[in-house]
Design an enzyme around this catalytic site. Structure first.
Site: not given
Ligand code: BV8
Length: 240
Positions: A231, A118, A68, A214, A187, A101
């Site tokens: 966004a 987080h 990641r 969305p 989001g 995020n």
């Protein structure tokens, strides 16, 4: 409807924005619950992002984070991140940005005071309380960095499932939503607590809640309006 929300933003003395992984989607960062690909397709992120998984399979979890981190290497903040940073600069003290995020993109865009509930994927910390011997990191291929004396492992400085959130950040976020006129929830699938609970607290304390996503989410239940837009398109239009 977007014009009405723009007016609500204009009139808001205290605006709180809560963001999730969808905020970074237009920067090319897969969302947390996007289908994992390649080596990781067979793992559920929720099962990997725990201390128990790391203790049981340190190398697997370490490599998932390394994967990641690599995916984040060429990534830059998008127009949505930049719109939030510009708003904070033009209206000092009116915006509290709370993010789930761990990608650091809000901070890189300029919201250096974003409340990162987080943690950060870019940082590491010791798995167990460090002792005097835990100074350097012994790097051996195929293993997480560790203390060469006691074997204490390095781990990503993120909040895993089952771990408490940083106390100060969460307290600041809860205080902000209690005093907000308007809260934008951008989001996020609204599945992870206590972060998702902030939208309910805002609503109970009288703030207008607007969802930007969305797709439908459980947080739509407290939204006065849902803007079904990405966004990076919607935020510049709302905040400019
Ligand atoms: C806690 C860091 C107290 C790691 C993350 C049983 C035992 C223990 C705990 C629990 C339990 N049951 C419930 C809990 C609480 C648990 C929880 O909420 N579980 C859920 C899943 C049921 N929470 C915790 O454990 C928290 N700690 O409660 O401590 C405690 C302690 C011990 C025992 C009990 C309680 C800790 C939670 C933090 C977990 N760490 N991340 C890492 O990243 O590796 S959370 C992880 O999910 C990410 O940080 C992510 O941000 C977060 C939320 O996901 P989203 O951001 O919403 O992303 P997602 O992919 O889901 O959705 C994306 C959305 O974007 C979608 O809606 C999509 O439509 C939309 N979208 C897509 N494109 C766009 C878009 N929107 C706009 N524009 C676009 N272009």
């Amino acid at each position: 409807m977007r014009e009405m929300v723009r007016a609500w933003v204009r009139d808001a003395r205290h605006l709180v924005v809560l963001t999730g992984a969808g905020m970074s989607a237009e920067s090319g960062v897969p969302t947390f619950r996007d289908a994992q690909t390649g080596l990781w397709a067979r793992f559920n992120p929720q099962d990997l992002a725990t201390e128990a998984a790391f203790r049981a399979h340190p190398q697997r979890v370490w490599e998932w984070y390394a994967h990641r981190r690599e995916a984040l290497a060429g990534v830059v903040p998008n127009a949505g991140h930049r719109a939030l940073a510009a708003f904070a600069q033009q209206h000092p003290g009116r915006l509290t940005l709370v993010t789930q995020n761990v990608d650091g993109l809000h901070q890189r865009a300029g919201n250096t005071d974003a409340l990162a509930l987080h943690g950060s994927i870019a940082e590491d910390q010791w798995l167990d309380a460090p002792r005097a011997c835990c100074q350097g990191e012994n790097i051996e291929p195929g293993h997480p960095p560790h203390c060469s004396v006691c074997g204490n492992l390095r781990r990503p400085a993120v909040v895993w499932f089952g771990e408490n959130l940083p106390v100060d950040a969460l307290a600041s976020a809860e205080d902000a939503v209690r005093h907000a006129d308007l809260m934008l929830v951008v989001g996020t699938s609204g599945e992870v607590y206590p972060a998702a609970g902030l939208a309910f607290t805002a609503h109970q304390c009288g703030a207008r809640v607007v969802v930007v996503n969305p797709e439908p989410t459980p947080l739509d239940a407290v939204a006065e309006h849902c803007l079904r837009e990405p966004a990076a398109v919607c935020l510049p239009a709302l905040l400019a």
